[in-house]
Motif scaffolding. Structure first.
Motif, PDB file in Angstrom:
ATOM      1  N   GLU A 102      31.048  43.125  47.619  1.00  0.00           N
ATOM      2  CA  GLU A 102      32.500  43.248  47.816  1.00  0.00           C
ATOM      3  C   GLU A 102      33.190  43.133  46.467  1.00  0.00           C
ATOM      4  O   GLU A 102      32.808  42.317  45.635  1.00  0.00           O
ATOM      5  CB  GLU A 102      32.985  42.141  48.755  1.00  0.00           C
ATOM      6  N   LYS A 134      43.050  42.898  42.578  1.00  0.00           N
ATOM      7  CA  LYS A 134      44.502  42.814  42.663  1.00  0.00           C
ATOM      8  C   LYS A 134      44.999  42.530  41.259  1.00  0.00           C
ATOM      9  O   LYS A 134      45.343  41.410  40.919  1.00  0.00           O
ATOM     10  CB  LYS A 134      44.953  41.721  43.626  1.00  0.00           C
ATOM     11  N   THR A 159      40.729  39.152  40.590  1.00  0.00           N
ATOM     12  CA  THR A 159      39.642  39.971  41.097  1.00  0.00           C
ATOM     13  C   THR A 159      38.583  39.042  41.659  1.00  0.00           C
ATOM     14  O   THR A 159      38.273  38.008  41.071  1.00  0.00           O
ATOM     15  CB  THR A 159      39.025  40.837  39.978  1.00  0.00           C
ATOM     16  N   GLU A 162      37.111  42.984  45.382  1.00  0.00           N
ATOM     17  CA  GLU A 162      38.534  42.971  45.741  1.00  0.00           C
ATOM     18  C   GLU A 162      39.363  42.814  44.461  1.00  0.00           C
ATOM     19  O   GLU A 162      39.297  41.785  43.807  1.00  0.00           O
ATOM     20  CB  GLU A 162      38.828  41.820  46.694  1.00  0.00           C
TER      21      GLU A 162
END
Length: 134
Positions: free
Chosen positions: A128, A132, A117, A130
């Motif tokens: 932001e 995963k 992350t 992100e």
């Protein structure tokens, strides 16, 4: 076509196939991060120091508090060491030098506490996020 030409064409096609497969793996290597222990990277793009970072299991009692200072423009890597039974989620809560506390989801869904992350913050909060993770 001679037999020798057929072997040369087959060899060239095999090399091209292998090259394409290796290129596909190279482009998608981030997918292998799903199988590594969870790592959360916090990028501080704000004008203020981050003075405390807390990670924990949402709807749970496990948490980890890190009190290291993350200067503006720097990053911190957090490797939470929690045990999840079944499905769960991981939160990240940080406090800046003004005393503002912001909470966000570091991993919205996990069964095995694995993946990557990346969270970028600015003066207004989370810029932001992100995720995963698995």
């Amino acid at each position: 076509m001679t037999r020798k030409s057929g072997f040369i064409i087959m060899a060239v096609l095999a090399l091209m196939t292998i090259g394409l497969a290796l290129d596909a793996v190279r482009v998608n290597t981030d997918n292998f991060g799903y199988f590594l222990p969870l790592k959360v990277t916090l990028h501080n793009e704000s004008d203020f120091d981050v003075v405390s970072i807390e990670t924990g299991i949402q709807s749970g009692s496990e948490k980890q508090v890190i009190t290291k200072t993350v200067k503006p423009g720097a990053k911190a890597i957090i490797k939470p060491n929690f045990h999840v039974k079944g499905e769960g989620a991981v939160y990240l809560k940080y406090t800046d030098s003004r005393g503002n506390i912001t909470e966000t989801s570091a991993c919205g869904y996990t069964e095995s506490m694995s993946g990557r992350t990346s969270i970028t913050i600015d003066n207004d909060g989370v810029l932001e996020n992100e995720q995963k993770c698995y």
